[in-house]
Write an enzyme that holds these catalytic residues in place. Sequence first.
Site, short mmCIF file in Angstrom:
data_model
loop_
_atom_site.label_atom_id
_atom_site.label_comp_id
_atom_site.label_asym_id
_atom_site.label_seq_id
_atom_site.Cartn_x
_atom_site.Cartn_y
_atom_site.Cartn_z
N HIS A 32 53.72 8.06 29.61
CA HIS A 32 53.47 6.82 28.87
C HIS A 32 53.66 7.09 27.39
CE1 HIS A 32 49.71 9.04 29.44
NE2 HIS A 32 49.38 8.64 28.23
N ASP A 82 45.25 0.14 25.46
CA ASP A 82 44.49 1.34 25.78
C ASP A 82 43.01 0.97 25.88
OD1 ASP A 82 45.15 4.65 25.36
OD2 ASP A 82 43.05 3.98 25.37
P1 AMP Z 1 47.06 10.53 27.31
O1 AMP Z 1 45.96 11.31 26.64
O2 AMP Z 1 48.35 10.54 26.53
O3 AMP Z 1 47.24 10.92 28.75
O4 AMP Z 1 46.60 9.03 27.24
C1 AMP Z 1 45.93 8.38 28.27
C2 AMP Z 1 45.34 7.14 27.67
O5 AMP Z 1 45.01 6.26 28.72
C3 AMP Z 1 44.07 7.39 26.88
O6 AMP Z 1 44.27 6.96 25.53
C4 AMP Z 1 43.02 6.54 27.60
O7 AMP Z 1 42.13 5.91 26.72
C5 AMP Z 1 43.88 5.54 28.35
N1 AMP Z 1 43.31 4.98 29.56
C6 AMP Z 1 42.66 5.64 30.55
N2 AMP Z 1 42.32 4.80 31.53
C7 AMP Z 1 42.78 3.58 31.17
C8 AMP Z 1 42.74 2.29 31.77
N3 AMP Z 1 42.15 2.06 32.95
N4 AMP Z 1 43.29 1.24 31.11
C9 AMP Z 1 43.87 1.44 29.90
N5 AMP Z 1 43.96 2.65 29.30
C10 AMP Z 1 43.41 3.69 29.92
#
Ligand code: AMP
Length: 111
Positions: free
Chosen positions: A102, A32
């Site tokens: 995810h 993340d």
């Molecule tokens: P959610 O809130 O369950 O939709 O989680 C989305 C997660 O994706 C969050 O914890 C973000 O920090 C993470 N995230 C967003 N963009 C990226 C990226 N480019 N690479 C890795 N993680 C990401």
Amino acid sequence: MTVDDCLFCKIVNKEIPSEFLYEDDAFVVFRDINPQAPVHLLIVPKKHIRSINDLTDDDKEIISEIFMVGKKIAKIENVNKSGYKLVFNVEKGGGQVIFHIHLHLIGGWKK
Ligand code: AMP
Ligand code: ZN
């Protein structure tokens, strides 16, 4: 199936560079970008599914395998014994901000 403006589809398809800790036919795993714990990984099916709400009977294998990948990665990251959380955020009210399903694997806290 992909969605043109989906960030995780772009990562899965390697249109956006990302370091995968694990990849197989159906999943990728990467860190993340904004970790909430010492170990914070995202286990992402290659198939675009918006959220848990959108699962169909065809997705039963994905949703069982995602936990098996979680178990495997927890061991690789050495949090299997200390313990960890596996979390799906579902839709906006559940904290979901990326609408490509995810599983968060979160752990590695000091005792
Ligand atoms: P959610 O809130 O369950 O939709 O989680 C989305 C997660 O994706 C969050 O914890 C973000 O920090 C993470 N995230 C967003 N963009 C990226 C990226 N480019 N690479 C890795 N993680 C990401
Ligand atoms: Zn997607």
